[in-house]
Design a protein around this motif. Structure first.
Motif, PDB file in Angstrom:
ATOM      1  N   TRP A   1       0.829  -1.211   0.000  1.00  0.00           N
ATOM      2  CA  TRP A   1       0.000   0.000   0.000  1.00  0.00           C
ATOM      3  C   TRP A   1       0.865   1.264   0.000  1.00  0.00           C
ATOM      4  O   TRP A   1       0.378   2.348  -0.290  1.00  0.00           O
ATOM      5  CB  TRP A   1      -0.933   0.014   1.206  1.00  0.00           C
ATOM      6  CG  TRP A   1      -2.032  -1.004   1.125  1.00  0.00           C
ATOM      7  CD1 TRP A   1      -2.186  -1.978   0.179  1.00  0.00           C
ATOM      8  CD2 TRP A   1      -3.121  -1.148   2.037  1.00  0.00           C
ATOM      9  NE1 TRP A   1      -3.313  -2.727   0.455  1.00  0.00           N
ATOM     10  CE2 TRP A   1      -3.902  -2.248   1.586  1.00  0.00           C
ATOM     11  CE3 TRP A   1      -3.517  -0.474   3.191  1.00  0.00           C
ATOM     12  CZ2 TRP A   1      -5.054  -2.676   2.250  1.00  0.00           C
ATOM     13  CZ3 TRP A   1      -4.657  -0.898   3.854  1.00  0.00           C
ATOM     14  CH2 TRP A   1      -5.411  -1.977   3.391  1.00  0.00           C
TER      15      TRP A   1
ATOM     16  N   HIS B   1      -0.261   5.224   0.830  1.00  0.00           N
ATOM     17  CA  HIS B   1      -1.485   5.158   1.628  1.00  0.00           C
ATOM     18  C   HIS B   1      -1.307   5.699   3.044  1.00  0.00           C
ATOM     19  O   HIS B   1      -2.194   6.371   3.568  1.00  0.00           O
ATOM     20  CB  HIS B   1      -1.957   3.704   1.675  1.00  0.00           C
ATOM     21  CG  HIS B   1      -3.277   3.518   2.336  1.00  0.00           C
ATOM     22  ND1 HIS B   1      -4.468   3.889   1.741  1.00  0.00           N
ATOM     23  CD2 HIS B   1      -3.613   2.991   3.545  1.00  0.00           C
ATOM     24  CE1 HIS B   1      -5.469   3.591   2.549  1.00  0.00           C
ATOM     25  NE2 HIS B   1      -4.980   3.057   3.645  1.00  0.00           N
TER      26      HIS B   1
ATOM     27  N   LEU C   1      -3.748   3.626  -3.276  1.00  0.00           N
ATOM     28  CA  LEU C   1      -4.296   2.420  -3.890  1.00  0.00           C
ATOM     29  C   LEU C   1      -5.006   2.705  -5.201  1.00  0.00           C
ATOM     30  O   LEU C   1      -4.925   1.922  -6.145  1.00  0.00           O
ATOM     31  CB  LEU C   1      -5.248   1.733  -2.906  1.00  0.00           C
ATOM     32  CG  LEU C   1      -4.565   1.138  -1.676  1.00  0.00           C
ATOM     33  CD1 LEU C   1      -5.585   0.733  -0.634  1.00  0.00           C
ATOM     34  CD2 LEU C   1      -3.699  -0.050  -2.064  1.00  0.00           C
TER      35      LEU C   1
END
Length: 451
Positions: free
Chosen positions: A331, A427, A401
């Motif tokens: 992520w 993220h 993402l």
């Protein structure tokens, strides 16, 4: 007769569209009780109590015993992080955790900021509340609520807090000084988990709104990513008159705009997409289909039967570390799956990563945190149609993402006053790039407070 009916229908639709398109709709401010048993008849204790992070020697011994008994399956040759967390690298993580990681030192660091608890809707809600150490003459701090997501925690904000509360001592101007409140979502870390079904992002938004009122704030700024972005969006939908500004580093846009991508490749400007948008979204098949598919298996499990996998993770520190830290790998940058170590130490220290894991392990909250997905299943679409009427800013980090173009964001957040293409980051922006995020928050607030 049918032409007249058709014409009348079209006219009625046009009139309805013009009348309703600018109508502000808000989420209802309801109430709830999430503690065990029936709601007491006596008024709820609204006191705010100091809290301190503590861990016993017995807990540490138990952790070490469990790590010592870990059983790992060897990875496939040249699999890197394509099959999930590589167990060769996990051995290094576990060795560091067992032999070098100083949790006592990290507890002291966690207690560097003031912690509190207060009871709201039957639950003890934990939060960190940091006031500026000094203020320019005649200034008052700007209250800012910052909300984390999964599998993160309030600890994600520890590096950004000083940049917001004490900017002068961190190379930033004193033009904007904040008073920062970082709560733990119910069922995460030190916030009590619900005893009843149904505590979702809307209920959490209401609980955090009550928290801000209890702290004496009638107007405040809010910021979040991941679940925090959704919770803060609901707060803005619920009590827009109390939210001075909403800043996000992730946006949930679910109302079908992705279908326009089939038409956009050859004429992006016609659909309001910039060249940078196209760079971040191409190739469409990989970035908007295959990557989300690869990264969302956990979501289906946690949205359906979170308690099952929770039994395993709550019993095994090795399993918990692999499950959580794998997200901090891919992520943060999807290309990290090509690396034997998942690129984890390129962006984070092992101390930071394991501190976040320990906040799940020592509190036993991995299962209750995962239940948040099941409680929110189906809720996302219900509130997506409600536009956000408060001023909004978005920091679009390139390794998030999924990239959400400004044109899409404006559809749900029509008062978008700041949209920033961030130069790097993924993220977990507050932990990975605290200065970039802090500067964007300050820029957003500056736009709202222009003389």
């Amino acid at each position: 007769m049918w032409p007249e009916i058709l014409l009348a229908s079209v006219l009625a639709f046009v009139v309805y569209w013009f009348v309703s398109r600018d109508k502000e709709e808000t989420l209802p401010l309801e109430d709830g009780w999430w503690g065990p048993g029936a709601r007491p008849t006596a008024p709820e204790d609204e006191s705010i109590r100091p809290f301190k992070v503590e861990t016993s020697d017995e807990e540490i011994k138990d952790l070490h015993r469990r790590i010592d008994g870990t059983r790992l399956t060897p990875p496939l040759e040249d699999s890197r992080f394509h099959y999930g967390f590589n167990s060769h690298y996990l051995k290094k993580i576990l060795s560091y955790w067992r032999n070098e990681f100083d949790w006592r030192k990290q507890v002291e660091m966690l207690n560097r900021y003031p912690h509190f608890k207060t009871r709201i809707e039957g639950l003890d809600i934990h939060f960190v509340h940091v006031k500026p150490p000094q203020l320019p003459p005649g200034r008052t701090p700007k209250p800012l609520l910052m909300v984390h997501g999964w599998p993160g925690s309030f600890y994600e904000f520890y590096k950004i807090i000083p940049l917001l509360t004490d900017p002068a001592n961190h190379g930033l101007s004193e033009e904007h000084v904040f008073e920062v409140i970082c709560p733990s979502i119910p069922g995460y870390a030190f916030s009590e988990a619900a005893s009843k079904k149904g505590l979702n992002s809307v209920a959490t938004a209401r609980i955090f709104y009550k928290l801000m009122l209890r702290l004496g704030f009638r107007e405040f700024y809010i910021q979040g990513g991941d679940w925090g972005a959704l919770i803060c969006t609901h707060m803005a939908q619920m009590v827009p008159s109390h939210v001075k500004g909403l800043h996000l580093n992730m946006a949930f846009i679910l109302n079908g705009r992705i279908l326009t991508l089939f038409l956009v490749r050859h004429c992006p400007r016609l659909f309001g997409f910039t060249q940078r948008d196209m760079e971040l979204m191409l190739p469409f098949k990989e970035k908007l289909f295959y990557r989300p598919l690869r990264e969302s298996g956990y979501m289906h499990i946690q949205s359906t039967k979170p308690d099952t996998v929770g039994c395993a993770l709550n019993d095994s520190p090795a399993g918990l570390a692999a499950y959580i830290l794998e997200k901090f790998s891919t992520w943060t940058d999807s290309e990290f799956q090509e690396l034997e170590d998942g690129g984890l130490e390129r962006k984070f220290s092992l101390d930071d990563l394991l501190t976040n894991v320990m906040l799940y392990w020592t509190t036993g909250t991995i299962t209750s945190s995962q239940r948040f997905y099941k409680e929110n299943r189906g809720q996302l679409f219900k509130q997506d149609r409600i536009k956000v009427s408060v001023p909004t800013g978005l920091a679009a980090f390139p390794c998030e993402l999924m990239h959400v173009p400004e044109r899409w964001v404006k559809g749900k957040y029509p008062r978008l006053v700041s949209y920033s293409y961030m130069p790097r980051g993924g993220h977990f922006a507050a932990l990975e790039e605290p200065e970039l995020l802090a500067r964007d928050i300050r820029k957003f607030v500056g736009l709202l407070e222009l003389p």
